[in-house]
Write an enzyme that holds these catalytic residues in place. Sequence first.
Site, mmCIF file in Angstrom:
data_model
loop_
_atom_site.group_PDB
_atom_site.id
_atom_site.type_symbol
_atom_site.label_atom_id
_atom_site.label_comp_id
_atom_site.label_asym_id
_atom_site.label_seq_id
_atom_site.Cartn_x
_atom_site.Cartn_y
_atom_site.Cartn_z
ATOM 1 N N GLN A 37 0.830 -1.205 0.000
ATOM 2 C CA GLN A 37 0.000 0.000 0.000
ATOM 3 C C GLN A 37 0.864 1.254 0.000
ATOM 4 O OE1 GLN A 37 -2.168 -0.543 3.704
ATOM 5 N NE2 GLN A 37 -0.304 -1.337 4.604
ATOM 6 N N TYR A 67 -10.788 5.456 19.116
ATOM 7 C CA TYR A 67 -10.836 4.193 18.375
ATOM 8 C C TYR A 67 -10.030 3.104 19.077
ATOM 9 C CZ TYR A 67 -10.014 0.835 14.608
ATOM 10 O OH TYR A 67 -9.916 -0.318 13.863
ATOM 11 N N GLN A 68 -8.794 3.419 19.446
ATOM 12 C CA GLN A 68 -7.899 2.406 20.023
ATOM 13 C C GLN A 68 -8.454 1.848 21.333
ATOM 14 O OE1 GLN A 68 -5.724 1.937 17.801
ATOM 15 N NE2 GLN A 68 -5.172 3.887 16.885
ATOM 16 N N GLU A 112 0.951 -8.444 11.727
ATOM 17 C CA GLU A 112 0.813 -7.336 10.779
ATOM 18 C C GLU A 112 1.543 -7.708 9.490
ATOM 19 O OE1 GLU A 112 0.403 -4.334 8.454
ATOM 20 O OE2 GLU A 112 -0.610 -4.163 10.397
ATOM 21 N N ASP A 161 -7.895 -5.076 13.694
ATOM 22 C CA ASP A 161 -7.794 -3.641 13.432
ATOM 23 C C ASP A 161 -7.371 -3.476 11.981
ATOM 24 O OD1 ASP A 161 -7.451 -0.925 13.426
ATOM 25 O OD2 ASP A 161 -5.575 -0.948 14.536
#
Length: 302
Positions: A37, A67-68, A112, A161
């Site tokens: 990306q 959010y977190q 990740e 996430d």
Amino acid sequence: MNGLKEGWFSETSSLWPGTCLSLQVDSVLHSEKSDFQDITVLQSKAYGRVLILDGIIQCTESDEFSYQEMISFLPLCSHPSPKKVLIVGGGDGGVAREVAKHPDVEEVTQVEIDAKVLEVSKKYLPFMGQGLSHPKLKLVVGDGFVFMSEHKKEFDVIITDSSDPVGPAVSLFQQTYFELMREALKPNGIVCSQAGTVWFNLREVIDVMSHCKNVFKTHAYAYTCVPSYPSGQIGFVLGSLDADINFKEPRRIFNDTEMNDMKLRYYSSDIHKAAFTLPRFAQKALYDNVTNNKDKNENIRL
């Protein structure tokens, strides 16, 4: 970056047609294309530092904590004893930072796929990237699908996430992904995934809720307020293998001293309960449509 013109960044997407959020930019701190990306970090005038992936705002220094904290503490405080947690995605480190705060959590594994996001976050977003260096965390660079297929019945809580359901993240919003999470959970385990906003993505939210319902004994949708996200809100779908769970009632309630010690700025037990209270149009669309299995092609309107 196409969204950056004359000192302003404008976020546009087919997911929210006809509208965009624009941020005044002081400087571009970083810009590169990884194997997966486009990655950009901006210093904005009003929101502090901003992480952008493929032209979409992922988080800003000003409001990321909402959010977190919510994607982390909603599932953690719904579980009676969340000792072992898996995070899929979350390369900025914010979720890891919050999950590690929970006193019951003993071990956090994060998978990740894009090592460049991890590298950039540590360097340019230390307020979140600090989570990637926590002693509770084991960091794996790889594919979350492959990792979970190799780790069955290991985790109390799985948090996804992800970015929005376009491009490589689409697979994280499919029923096969929820089935994979189910197999990686311990008995009575809980999952929580980013699930879009009912204001712009109602059809997509209904689909994700249906996938969750088809796989888990209980399911629910909650939301939080994030000014830099489309509509100012973002939602989460939660599922559990525990048929008796009531997501609206947190099983772990922290007092003010504990919340201060954990530096929580958004989450509380009251916010936890309120997050599941939806406006009538969303309640009817999500729960009535999901329960009654209405035609997927039906035109869903506000």
